[in-house]
Design a protein around this motif. Structure first.
Motif, PDB file in Angstrom:
ATOM      1  N   GLU A 108       0.697  -1.219   0.209  1.00 40.64           N
ATOM      2  CA  GLU A 108       0.239  -0.120  -0.060  1.00 40.64           C
ATOM      3  C   GLU A 108       0.966   0.940  -0.076  1.00 40.64           C
ATOM      4  O   GLU A 108       0.704   2.242  -0.762  1.00 40.64           O
ATOM      5  CB  GLU A 108      -1.093   0.140   1.232  1.00 40.64           C
ATOM      6  N   VAL A 109       1.849   1.174   0.914  1.00 43.53           N
ATOM      7  CA  VAL A 109       2.705   2.470   1.000  1.00 43.53           C
ATOM      8  C   VAL A 109       3.581   2.622  -0.336  1.00 43.53           C
ATOM      9  O   VAL A 109       3.619   3.643  -0.784  1.00 43.53           O
ATOM     10  CB  VAL A 109       3.934   2.119   2.102  1.00 43.53           C
ATOM     11  N   GLY A 110       4.037   1.447  -0.905  1.00 46.07           N
ATOM     12  CA  GLY A 110       4.610   1.488  -2.395  1.00 46.07           C
ATOM     13  C   GLY A 110       3.777   2.131  -3.360  1.00 46.07           C
ATOM     14  O   GLY A 110       4.220   2.936  -4.190  1.00 46.07           O
ATOM     15  N   ARG A 111       2.352   1.819  -3.359  1.00 46.15           N
ATOM     16  CA  ARG A 111       1.414   2.349  -4.348  1.00 46.15           C
ATOM     17  C   ARG A 111       1.219   3.739  -4.083  1.00 46.15           C
ATOM     18  O   ARG A 111       1.179   4.632  -5.167  1.00 46.15           O
ATOM     19  CB  ARG A 111       0.168   1.560  -4.304  1.00 46.15           C
ATOM     20  N   GLN A 112       1.194   4.185  -2.720  1.00 47.44           N
ATOM     21  CA  GLN A 112       1.028   5.646  -2.309  1.00 47.44           C
ATOM     22  C   GLN A 112       2.186   6.372  -2.864  1.00 47.44           C
ATOM     23  O   GLN A 112       1.907   7.485  -3.429  1.00 47.44           O
ATOM     24  CB  GLN A 112       0.667   5.837  -0.945  1.00 47.44           C
ATOM     25  N   PHE A 113       3.325   6.140  -2.921  1.00 53.47           N
ATOM     26  CA  PHE A 113       4.587   6.827  -3.191  1.00 53.47           C
ATOM     27  C   PHE A 113       5.182   6.311  -4.658  1.00 53.47           C
ATOM     28  O   PHE A 113       6.115   6.372  -5.136  1.00 53.47           O
ATOM     29  CB  PHE A 113       5.837   6.342  -2.481  1.00 53.47           C
ATOM     30  N   GLY A 114       4.140   6.251  -5.589  1.00 53.64           N
ATOM     31  CA  GLY A 114       4.391   6.072  -7.097  1.00 53.64           C
ATOM     32  C   GLY A 114       4.903   4.685  -7.430  1.00 53.64           C
ATOM     33  O   GLY A 114       6.162   4.639  -7.993  1.00 53.64           O
ATOM     34  N   ASN A 115       4.080   3.605  -7.331  1.00 57.68           N
ATOM     35  CA  ASN A 115       4.462   2.399  -7.803  1.00 57.68           C
ATOM     36  C   ASN A 115       5.882   2.011  -7.423  1.00 57.68           C
ATOM     37  O   ASN A 115       6.752   1.523  -8.307  1.00 57.68           O
ATOM     38  CB  ASN A 115       4.432   2.294  -9.418  1.00 57.68           C
ATOM     39  N   VAL A 116       6.161   1.971  -6.313  1.00 54.99           N
ATOM     40  CA  VAL A 116       7.393   1.562  -5.509  1.00 54.99           C
ATOM     41  C   VAL A 116       7.006   0.066  -4.790  1.00 54.99           C
ATOM     42  O   VAL A 116       6.030  -0.090  -4.434  1.00 54.99           O
ATOM     43  CB  VAL A 116       7.795   2.409  -4.500  1.00 54.99           C
ATOM     44  N   GLN A 117       7.807  -1.076  -5.376  1.00 56.88           N
ATOM     45  CA  GLN A 117       7.604  -2.300  -4.909  1.00 56.88           C
ATOM     46  C   GLN A 117       7.769  -2.482  -3.355  1.00 56.88           C
ATOM     47  O   GLN A 117       8.510  -1.783  -2.820  1.00 56.88           O
ATOM     48  CB  GLN A 117       8.481  -3.277  -5.543  1.00 56.88           C
ATOM     49  N   ASP A 118       7.008  -3.253  -2.877  1.00 57.15           N
ATOM     50  CA  ASP A 118       7.090  -3.557  -1.266  1.00 57.15           C
ATOM     51  C   ASP A 118       8.254  -3.963  -0.735  1.00 57.15           C
ATOM     52  O   ASP A 118       8.442  -3.576   0.242  1.00 57.15           O
ATOM     53  CB  ASP A 118       5.900  -4.397  -0.848  1.00 57.15           C
ATOM     54  N   ARG A 119       9.211  -4.758  -1.536  1.00 56.36           N
ATOM     55  CA  ARG A 119      10.478  -5.065  -1.243  1.00 56.36           C
ATOM     56  C   ARG A 119      11.286  -3.849  -1.139  1.00 56.36           C
ATOM     57  O   ARG A 119      12.229  -3.693  -0.104  1.00 56.36           O
ATOM     58  CB  ARG A 119      11.075  -5.998  -2.294  1.00 56.36           C
TER      59      ARG A 119
END
Length: 129
Positions: free
Chosen positions: A90-101
């Protein structure tokens, strides 16, 4: 307005800075004197400051924002407790398509950096002036 025009003759100040009796750290005195009158002696106002984006700083701030948002979400007092990977996604999507890893890697790097900084400070001990 040219700030230097208010003080057209800086030679007395430079002479004072180059004097060893001035109660300043020697490196600071010499650096300031060289800034006012460099060894190559160009005009004192022959420089220009440019406002430019610092990409490394932007990347670092993005990491800090991602980690703080991840930590905030993980610390929320909700039932059931949020799981690590979906929260990172969720945080990755919030900050522009950053993967969870990447979010979890940023968190790990941040914690290691803070731990190393704390260890270094503890090794140095208290400052004695």
């Amino acid at each position: 307005m040219n700030a230097i025009a208010a003080f057209p003759d800086v030679k007395p100040l430079i002479g004072l800075l180059r004097n060893v009796d001035v109660p300043m750290v020697p490196y600071a005195r010499h650096s300031l004197a060289d800034l006012l009158s460099p060894p190559t002696d160009p005009p004192i106002d022959a420089f220009r400051l440019e406002l430019k984006a610092n990409r490394d700083f932007e990347k670092m701030m993005q990491k800090i924002f991602r980690v703080s948002e991840y930590d905030r979400r993980m610390a929320e007092d909700v039932k059931p407790k949020p799981k690590s990977e979906p929260t990172a996604q969720e945080v990755g999507r919030q900050f522009g398509n950053v993967q969870d890893r990447q979010v979890l890697r940023d968190k790990q790097e941040w914690e290691q950096t803070l731990a190393k900084d704390l260890r270094d400070r503890l090794k140095m001990g208290p400052k004695t002036d």
